[in-house]
Design an enzyme around this catalytic site. Structure first.
Site: not given
Length: 340
Positions: A126, A230
């Site tokens: 993605l 992240h």
């Protein structure tokens, strides 16, 4: 308007640029011409001949701007991971050390190397390009896969998982990997990340610690990032959590990013989606919906306005939406209402 479609050979130059833009830690898009071409070839083969059931198939999609034809994002589904090469992950667990005679009872967190996701379906790859990160584009890119899963559930496992990118800095340095590198490896994180992305995983079995790792022996910096995504991945994590995905203690073996999972039938979009017959016209009292056709190799999905005629089980859509989805009156679409 962004339209989701299967990747094609002509998309290779843009796919390579997206791989460059995705940066360190995005293992599923290595900057390697051969591997990127292999992904296109594998997806083309998967769509060219619909399998009878679950197998090692890759269904790779791109998001195309309907006005310019520019590809602005990627998203994909792996029907089953770990069948031809091991799929490693760490499982967070606990080890008890106690001595009733001395009155000591200690619970220690551990990380154990596993292949527990073998055969599980994976959401992967993605990535939305910077210029398209607005409106509902991110939701379209993430959720379109669930309409494909709902329509062709026989091709996938009952469990669906996604590995989320873990913490690393702009140079690609991971606090978790820094500890592993110091004690077990002699390679930096970008190199390890790249080797994994191109399928050279033999070093994992050769060099990874074979026994559970005691978390309290890790550096403070490494412990702090276990199970943390992240910063750029947090929006994707939130979208999956909205769908019912949770982390059940599995983390990535290199950057300790969380792996989230959900039963296919319990994914919110899968549960709430339904098939309706197409009526091309002017939607009255319409709402924003995620819409896909029900074709396999010609799959298309988008977010658009749609009115539901409950009495006739019809989806009333505009001519433009029908054209982009490649459907006509009487065809079937799968729809789910979108929450902004």
């Amino acid at each position: 308007m962004l339209v989701i479609r299967p990747i094609e050979q002509r998309d290779f130059p843009t796919l390579k640029q997206i791989a460059i833009e995705s940066g360190h830690g995005f293992t599923s898009l290595p900057v390697n011409d051969e591997l990127l071409q292999n992904k296109i070839d594998q997806s083309l083969a998967s769509f060219a001949s619909r399998p009878a059931g679950k197998g090692e198939c890759l269904y790779f999609f791109v998001a195309e701007d309907s006005d310019t034809g520019e590809v602005l994002g990627t998203t994909a589904l792996e029907a089953a991971v770990g069948l031809s090469s091991p799929f490693y992950t760490y499982l967070l667990g606990k080890q008890v050390h106690s001595s009733p005679r001395l009155g000591i009872y200690n619970v220690v967190d551990t990380l154990t190397l596993t292949n527990d996701f073998t055969g599980v379906s994976e959401l992967c790859t993605l990535f939305l390009r910077e210029q398209a990160r607005q409106g509902l584009n991110g939701r379209l890119l993430s959720k379109c896969r669930f309409l494909f899963l709902a329509e062709f559930s026989e091709l996938f496992d009952d469990r669906v998982m996604a590995e989320m990118r873990g913490v690393s800095d702009e140079q690609g340095k991971s606090p978790f990997w820094n500890w592993l590198q110091e004690h077990f490896f002699s390679m930096d994180f970008p190199t390890v990340d790249y080797l994994t992305g191109i399928g050279q995983k033999g070093f994992i079995a050769d060099l990874m610690p074979k026994y559970p790792i005691y978390v309290n022996l890790l550096s403070k910096e490494a412990r702090a990032v276990i199970g943390k995504p992240h910063d750029k991945t947090r929006p994707a994590v939130r979208l999956l959590e909205e769908e019912g995905f949770t982390c059940r203690g599995y983390v990535d073996i290199f950057d300790a990013g969380p792996s989230v999972e959900c039963d296919l039938r319990q994914i919110r979009t899968v549960r709430n989606s339904r098939q309706l017959k197409v009526h091309v016209g002017e939607p009255v009292d319409s709402g924003t919906h995620l819409i896909s056709n029900t074709r396999f190799d010609g799959f298309r999905a988008l977010i658009g306005d749609l009115a539901v005629n409950e009495e006739k089980a019809q989806a009333v859509i505009t001519e433009e939406v029908a054209r982009l989805l490649k459907v006509e009156d009487g065809d079937t679409v799968r729809v789910v209402e979108m929450n902004r």
